[in-house]
Design a protein around this motif. Structure first.
Motif, mmCIF file in Angstrom:
data_model
loop_
_atom_site.group_PDB
_atom_site.id
_atom_site.type_symbol
_atom_site.label_atom_id
_atom_site.label_comp_id
_atom_site.label_asym_id
_atom_site.label_seq_id
_atom_site.Cartn_x
_atom_site.Cartn_y
_atom_site.Cartn_z
ATOM 1 N N GLN A 21 0.805 -1.216 0.000
ATOM 2 C CA GLN A 21 0.000 0.000 0.000
ATOM 3 C C GLN A 21 0.842 1.273 0.000
ATOM 4 O O GLN A 21 0.555 2.212 -0.749
ATOM 5 N N SER A 22 1.876 1.339 0.838
ATOM 6 C CA SER A 22 2.665 2.566 0.922
ATOM 7 C C SER A 22 3.320 2.879 -0.417
ATOM 8 O O SER A 22 3.339 4.036 -0.867
ATOM 9 N N ARG A 44 -6.735 -1.835 -5.138
ATOM 10 C CA ARG A 44 -6.377 -2.563 -3.924
ATOM 11 C C ARG A 44 -4.986 -3.171 -4.010
ATOM 12 O O ARG A 44 -4.315 -3.329 -2.998
ATOM 13 N N MET A 80 -1.062 9.095 7.333
ATOM 14 C CA MET A 80 -2.422 8.726 6.976
ATOM 15 C C MET A 80 -3.411 9.636 7.692
ATOM 16 O O MET A 80 -3.370 9.759 8.908
ATOM 17 N N GLU A 82 -6.769 10.392 9.337
ATOM 18 C CA GLU A 82 -7.799 9.571 9.959
ATOM 19 C C GLU A 82 -9.109 10.345 10.037
ATOM 20 O O GLU A 82 -9.135 11.497 10.455
ATOM 21 N N ASP A 121 -8.475 0.794 6.833
ATOM 22 C CA ASP A 121 -7.741 1.441 5.747
ATOM 23 C C ASP A 121 -8.617 1.563 4.509
ATOM 24 O O ASP A 121 -9.233 0.580 4.074
ATOM 25 N N ASP A 123 -8.723 1.351 0.927
ATOM 26 C CA ASP A 123 -7.844 0.790 -0.098
ATOM 27 C C ASP A 123 -8.080 1.404 -1.466
ATOM 28 O O ASP A 123 -7.144 1.642 -2.226
ATOM 29 N N MET A 134 -12.831 -0.666 2.419
ATOM 30 C CA MET A 134 -12.023 -0.491 3.618
ATOM 31 C C MET A 134 -11.632 -1.851 4.187
ATOM 32 O O MET A 134 -12.496 -2.698 4.454
ATOM 33 N N GLY A 136 -9.023 -4.259 6.981
ATOM 34 C CA GLY A 136 -8.505 -4.198 8.329
ATOM 35 C C GLY A 136 -9.297 -5.041 9.315
ATOM 36 O O GLY A 136 -8.945 -5.135 10.486
ATOM 37 N N GLN A 164 -13.932 -7.035 4.995
ATOM 38 C CA GLN A 164 -13.884 -5.631 4.616
ATOM 39 C C GLN A 164 -15.249 -4.965 4.718
ATOM 40 O O GLN A 164 -16.283 -5.625 4.642
ATOM 41 N N GLY A 200 -5.774 5.581 1.008
ATOM 42 C CA GLY A 200 -4.687 5.958 1.906
ATOM 43 C C GLY A 200 -5.165 6.530 3.223
ATOM 44 O O GLY A 200 -4.398 6.609 4.174
ATOM 45 N N GLN A 202 -7.496 6.569 6.718
ATOM 46 C CA GLN A 202 -7.999 5.597 7.677
ATOM 47 C C GLN A 202 -9.330 6.095 8.225
ATOM 48 O O GLN A 202 -9.523 7.301 8.397
#
Length: 211
Positions: A21-22, A44, A80, A82, A121, A123, A134, A136, A164, A200, A202
């Protein structure tokens, strides 16, 4: 160091494999900032890049993109952003929450606790404009799509399938089981980026009705 794999996806688009992802988000920003592409969309596990058929042949676009992704990234680190979203879980806002909890042998409160335990996250956006995928959550939360999609899902609704959440920025049809809804507006048509959620970011879901 090997270069990312680039493949064609349609007449005027290329796809770059980018599972981390980064790296994916940093590379997408680099390509967007160059101003050389019509559109750059992080997914994704990849990035889709659209080029102009009036100025590029597919081969020249592929060569140019290959050169672009061979350049080092200045930084993969990013802060990130939030976003906290108060959510009304269950009831009319989340009509499928009870059934999902029962199928997982959980109480509704236990399921809500898992959904709000940590930030998710974002995506990618897709399926419908502004729809945020999302990740996580535990993949043990195995929930299938609805056998019969709804013709109209209210804006702000949050769906849940295996591992997800999906957040509907706009009203429209959808096949995700619905667990809740936020009153926060996720679409501002006059803004430069009209959709509040972007890849990117959250998202911390918060139980709006918790006492």
């Amino acid at each position: 160091m090997s270069h990312p794999i680039i493949t064609f996806c349609g007449d005027d688009a290329l796809r770059i494999e980018a599972p981390v992802q980064s790296t994916r988000l940093a590379r997408a920003r680099q390509l967007q900032d160059s101003g050389e592409w019509i559109e750059v969309v992080p997914g994704r596990r990849d990035i889709t890049v659209q080029f102009d058929l009036h100025t590029d042949t597919p081969q020249s676009a592929q060569n140019r993109l290959s050169l672009a992704v061979s350049k080092p990234l200045l930084s993969e680190a990013h802060s990130m952003q939030e976003v906290r979203l108060p959510v009304h879980f269950g009831g009319e806002s989340g009509p499928d929450l009870g059934g999902i909890a029962h199928s997982l042998d959980l109480s509704e409160s236990d399921l809500i606790a898992q959904l709000t335990a940590k930030p998710l996250d974002v995506d990618m956006l897709g399926f419908t404009p502004g729809f945020a995928y999302m990740s996580g959550l535990s993949e043990e939360l195995e929930i299938p799509r609805l056998s019969q999609p709804r013709l109209q899902v209210p804006a702000g609704s949050i769906g849940l399938i295996s591992g997800q959440c999906g957040l509907y920025a706009l009203a429209g049809p959808g096949g995700w089981p619905l667990i809740g809804r936020t009153d926060v507006s996720l679409f501002e048509p006059s803004a430069d980026n009209p959709f509040r959620l972007q890849p990117g970011m959250q998202v911390q879901l918060v139980d709006a009705d918790a006492s």
